[in-house]
Enzyme design. Structure first.
Site, PDB file in Angstrom:
ATOM      1  N   CYS A 332       0.635  -1.176   0.169  1.00 33.41           N
ATOM      2  CA  CYS A 332      -0.090  -0.048  -0.247  1.00 33.41           C
ATOM      3  C   CYS A 332       0.875   1.364  -0.037  1.00 33.41           C
ATOM      4  O   CYS A 332       1.600   1.526  -0.957  1.00 33.41           O
ATOM      5  CB  CYS A 332      -1.066   0.076   1.417  1.00 33.41           C
ATOM      6  SG  CYS A 332      -2.338   0.957   0.887  1.00 33.41           S
ATOM      7  N   HIS A 428      -3.606  -5.695   1.239  1.00 31.55           N
ATOM      8  CA  HIS A 428      -3.158  -6.059   2.488  1.00 31.55           C
ATOM      9  C   HIS A 428      -3.794  -7.455   2.946  1.00 31.55           C
ATOM     10  O   HIS A 428      -4.544  -8.060   2.684  1.00 31.55           O
ATOM     11  CB  HIS A 428      -3.957  -5.245   3.535  1.00 31.55           C
ATOM     12  CG  HIS A 428      -3.597  -3.754   3.484  1.00 31.55           C
ATOM     13  ND1 HIS A 428      -2.451  -3.340   4.223  1.00 31.55           N
ATOM     14  CD2 HIS A 428      -4.272  -2.620   2.967  1.00 31.55           C
ATOM     15  CE1 HIS A 428      -2.329  -1.773   3.975  1.00 31.55           C
ATOM     16  NE2 HIS A 428      -3.302  -1.487   3.306  1.00 31.55           N
TER      17      HIS A 428
END
Length: 486
Positions: A332, A428
């Site tokens: 991310c 994630h």
């Protein structure tokens, strides 16, 4: 409706673990139990099935309760940013920012949202287990409070106060909390729990009795140090510096602790692998040259954390690691930092601006106000995985022609450089996928034990629940919760 609330004499007294264990204990008894936290402040978050966002701890509590995570379980989530403000998430969606100038009044206005969520949960459960935030003893924050006594009184829910004996002064912290509270707030507290006790419980019998006498509250139990809690995802960044001892016989994986690190529980599945050492690198410490893999984690303020990387000299360490052929993985915000530039034209993270990245992936990121929140499944490193996306912005560039992941709908995610040693993804939670984790470790010359992380977490919840059954008067806690039934 029936509900009970655990508040603490301070932060990090173990409320979250106790709520998880209590939810599992009640679920094991056959109750329809649901967790609730009125307000959470954390950059560790989870995505619900309907595309909302809640604190990661509340997602764990839902798992403990054997329930599907829902935005009502954490109606207000504050995610600290770089400019002393927090992104405000209400019922799973961004609703602006909160800072010192509007914090008190802003919270007060959110109380109807909080109560509405609690009542919806209560209507579809036998009992709701509520976790407070921080401590009600922080009376300077009482005005406009929705996290502790402000909520308890509005919902008319009984409170049990948790004290941490491991940090010392537990008698003073419990009795002192009663002393500083407004009498109407203190009346909501119906008892206490002593947490994190080491040694023979008989040695604290006199202290336990003293608390009951001085506070006029009854005790609900003395909880021992729960070693199984280490097998649960970490909620607070304060635990990050408590790493394992480094061994020359294992591969070294390191992750720098960024000021606005987010979703660091992504790394938890790596802790269970016996062939690697996962070490979190605090500020002021160089990234070890012995590292085999560097992981750049998620960030709530990517530009500010990229600045912090340079201030710490970690950019020099990372580039040296890359020149030696070492592997680098960005998740991310960490993925964005691996690129050439990160631009924030709308001031999403603070002041509008641009920063140069590490330049290890030939990509550029532009931050935008559209937040991607979705659970995902796909294929990466020739293995199936599941996870979730939680990011703002878009990353494009030549290296995205070699994506990290592919999704069934044809979408692609992330990038891999030409050498195959630098990878980035917006996904994630992917290290919890056993075979993908095995493939990643094989790529750095480490073996995987092949353990199912989800099974391990679930087993830990059962073990903690069993411990609580032995040391807490759960029958009395259920009876107390039912006093709130209406």
């Amino acid at each position: 409706m029936a509900g009970i609330m655990l508040q603490g004499t301070g932060s990090d007294v173990g409320k979250s673990v106790l709520v998880a264990g209590l939810c599992r204990a009640l679920a094991n008894r056959g109750y329809a139990v649901l967790p609730f936290k009125p307000q959470n402040m954390s950059n560790n978050a989870a995505v619900t099935a309907d595309g909302g966002e809640i604190g990661r701890a509340q997602a764990l509590h839902a798992l403990a309760a054997r329930a599907e995570p829902h935005v009502d379980m954490n109606p207000v989530l504050l995610k600290p940013q770089a400019d002393r403000t927090s992104q405000l998430i209400v019922h799973g969606k961004v609703r602006g920012t909160m800072g010192s100038s509007n914090f008190r009044e802003g919270r007060r206005n959110l109380l109807p949202d909080v109560i509405a969520s609690y009542r919806r949960l209560a209507a579809r459960s036998d009992i709701v287990v509520v976790e407070g935030a921080g401590s009600p003893a922080e009376i300077n924050l009482r005005d406009g409070d929705i996290a502790n006594m402000g909520f308890a009184r509005a919902a008319n829910i009984p409170v049990i106060l948790v004290g941490d004996i491991d940090r010392g002064g537990v008698i003073a912290s419990l009795v002192g909390t009663r002393t500083v509270l407004d009498p109407a707030d203190a009346a909501m507290i119906r008892g206490f729990i002593i947490n994190k006790f080491r040694g023979d419980p008989a040695l604290f019998a006199d202290g336990y009795a003293a608390i009951e006498e001085l506070s006029h509250w009854r005790g609900y139990g003395l909880v021992p140090w729960l070693a199984d809690a280490v097998r649960l995802p970490s909620e607070d960044a304060v635990v990050l510096e408590k790493g394992r001892n480094i061994s020359t016989e294992r591969k070294l994986i390191v992750c720098p602790i960024l000021p606005r690190i987010a979703n660091f529980d992504d790394l938890d599945p790596l802790k269970q692998e016996p062939d690697v050492d996962l070490v979190m690198i605090p500020p002021g410490i160089a990234i070890p040259a012995e590292a085999t893999l560097i992981i750049l984690p998620g960030s709530k303020a990517t530009i500010a954390d990229m600045t912090a990387i340079r201030e710490q000299g970690w950019d020099i360490d990372i580039r040296a690691h890359h020149r030696r052929g070492g592997a680098i993985f960005g998740i991310c915000g960490g993925y964005q930092m691996l690129g050439n530039r990160i631009t924030d034209p709308l001031g999403i993270e603070g002041a509008a601006g641009r920063i140069t990245g590490l330049g290890l992936l030939n990509v550029d990121t532009i931050l935008a106000d559209d937040k991607s929140l979705r659970q995902v499944s796909g294929r990466a490193l020739d293995q199936d995985f599941t996870g979730y996306e939680m990011h703002m912005g878009q990353t494009l560039g030549p290296d995205t022609a070699h994506p990290f992941a592919h999704f069934p709908d044809g979408r692609r995610d992330g990038a891999i450089d030409a050498s195959g040693t630098v990878m980035g993804t917006y996904c994630h939670g992917i290290f919890a996928s056993t075979e993908l984790r095995r493939a990643l470790l094989n790529g750095i010359g480490a073996r995987s034990a092949g353990l199912d992380h989800g099974v391990m977490v679930d087993a830990a919840l059962d073990d903690i629940a069993q411990s609580l059954e032995q040391c807490l008067d759960i029958d009395a806690m259920i009876a107390l919760a039912r006093e709130n039934r209406s």
